[in-house]
Design a protein around this motif. Sequence first.
Motif, mmCIF file in Angstrom:
data_model
loop_
_atom_site.group_PDB
_atom_site.id
_atom_site.type_symbol
_atom_site.label_atom_id
_atom_site.label_comp_id
_atom_site.label_asym_id
_atom_site.label_seq_id
_atom_site.Cartn_x
_atom_site.Cartn_y
_atom_site.Cartn_z
ATOM 1 N N VAL A 234 -22.044 89.777 58.529
ATOM 2 C CA VAL A 234 -23.063 90.178 57.638
ATOM 3 C C VAL A 234 -23.854 91.152 58.694
ATOM 4 O O VAL A 234 -24.686 90.701 59.401
ATOM 5 N N CYS B 159 -26.443 89.675 47.327
ATOM 6 C CA CYS B 159 -26.329 89.215 48.593
ATOM 7 C C CYS B 159 -27.757 88.999 49.211
ATOM 8 O O CYS B 159 -28.533 89.833 49.358
ATOM 9 N N ASN B 160 -27.963 87.676 49.705
ATOM 10 C CA ASN B 160 -29.205 87.435 50.267
ATOM 11 C C ASN B 160 -29.299 87.348 51.737
ATOM 12 O O ASN B 160 -30.042 86.671 52.384
ATOM 13 N N GLY B 161 -28.101 87.807 52.298
ATOM 14 C CA GLY B 161 -27.917 87.550 53.833
ATOM 15 C C GLY B 161 -27.933 86.130 54.314
ATOM 16 O O GLY B 161 -28.093 86.180 55.695
ATOM 17 N N CYS B 162 -27.347 85.345 53.717
ATOM 18 C CA CYS B 162 -27.347 83.782 54.191
ATOM 19 C C CYS B 162 -26.387 83.803 55.316
ATOM 20 O O CYS B 162 -26.472 82.686 55.944
ATOM 21 N N HIS B 163 -25.458 84.440 55.406
ATOM 22 C CA HIS B 163 -24.321 84.388 56.495
ATOM 23 C C HIS B 163 -23.416 83.216 56.179
ATOM 24 O O HIS B 163 -22.345 83.227 57.018
ATOM 25 N N ASN B 164 -23.353 82.662 55.067
ATOM 26 C CA ASN B 164 -22.494 81.629 54.829
ATOM 27 C C ASN B 164 -21.099 81.920 55.002
ATOM 28 O O ASN B 164 -20.078 81.206 55.271
ATOM 29 N N TYR C 182 -17.933 92.690 46.719
ATOM 30 C CA TYR C 182 -19.029 92.497 46.911
ATOM 31 C C TYR C 182 -20.223 92.791 46.075
ATOM 32 O O TYR C 182 -20.373 94.284 46.101
ATOM 33 N N THR D 232 -23.925 82.622 45.926
ATOM 34 C CA THR D 232 -24.825 83.329 44.994
ATOM 35 C C THR D 232 -23.895 84.313 44.014
ATOM 36 O O THR D 232 -24.234 84.989 43.321
ATOM 37 N N CYS E 292 -19.688 81.425 49.260
ATOM 38 C CA CYS E 292 -20.955 82.274 48.653
ATOM 39 C C CYS E 292 -21.288 81.625 47.512
ATOM 40 O O CYS E 292 -20.774 81.745 46.538
#
Length: 274
Positions: free
Chosen positions: A47, A11-16, A6, A146, A144
């Motif tokens: 997340v 990581c933008n916290g999108c929860h995908n 990771y 990103t 993910c």
Amino acid sequence: MKVFVYDLEKCNGCHNCQIACKDEHVDNEWLPYAMPQPDTGQFWCKVEEEVCGKVPHVRVNYLPVQCNHCDEAPCMKGHPAVHKRADGLVVIDPEEAKGQKDIVASCPYGHIYWNEELQIPQKCTGCAHLLDDGWDAPRCVDACCTGALRFGEEADFGDELKDAEVLGADFGTVPRVYYLNKPKRFVAATVVDLDADEVVEGATGLLQRISDDAVVMTAETDEFGDIWFEDVAPDSYRLWLKKEGYLDQAVDADVTEGDHAIPELPFFRVPVRK
Ligand code: SF4
Ligand code: SF4
Ligand code: SF4
């Protein structure tokens, strides 16, 4: 041997990743690795969010967590139903583990869940069923966008992992989930001239480490009177403020346990002699 990596800067916290894991495992049976995950209560990928600082100096950090597929996994000790595959993934055989609730408590990270209905312990399987089917990566990695989450042979990551961190390094579990660019701490303040009832722009801030008096960073207040020191190592500091026409001001900023934000830092003009 496979690893998950990771990069928290991406990581933008999108929860995908979390959603993809649910999509793959809720109501789906992937024997011999997994029985269906319940639609509530279990997060094989989660997340986590950490809100740091105080309004108006606030940052949100995201930390996705999952089973660490440890090399020295406590969950494997004394539990033949839990084993490590040749590719490094730790899996629980759901049929063999039926009724063995004690497996849940064996994970020091709390990454094993108990399925009351099926009477089995469950956790991230590394999507072993997909890898066996020729996929390059598990569903969470595939989802993910990103590039924050990657999966592959440890050797292929090369030098990239030399500064990587693991969670619970002192547990002695030798985790195989690595984290790059874990956020450091910050010191922030809004500098205010209370007599003039305005913020102070263009004041110089010096962040001085208390243990050896070394000035480790400098910054300047912006048009909103805000000053930020980013990526500060955990330690005790003194923040000095200087500006012509103002008295030097010092305030302690301890970031050993977390970030330090000062919503309003008064700054005083040099008194005018009459
Ligand atoms: S999908 Fe990627 S960017 Fe989104 S929360 Fe998960 S790791 Fe972070
Ligand atoms: S994180 Fe927990 S469940 Fe996963 S391998 Fe390590 S000890 Fe076992
Ligand atoms: S590897 Fe598969 S089971 Fe594990 S968290 Fe990712 S999607 Fe879920």
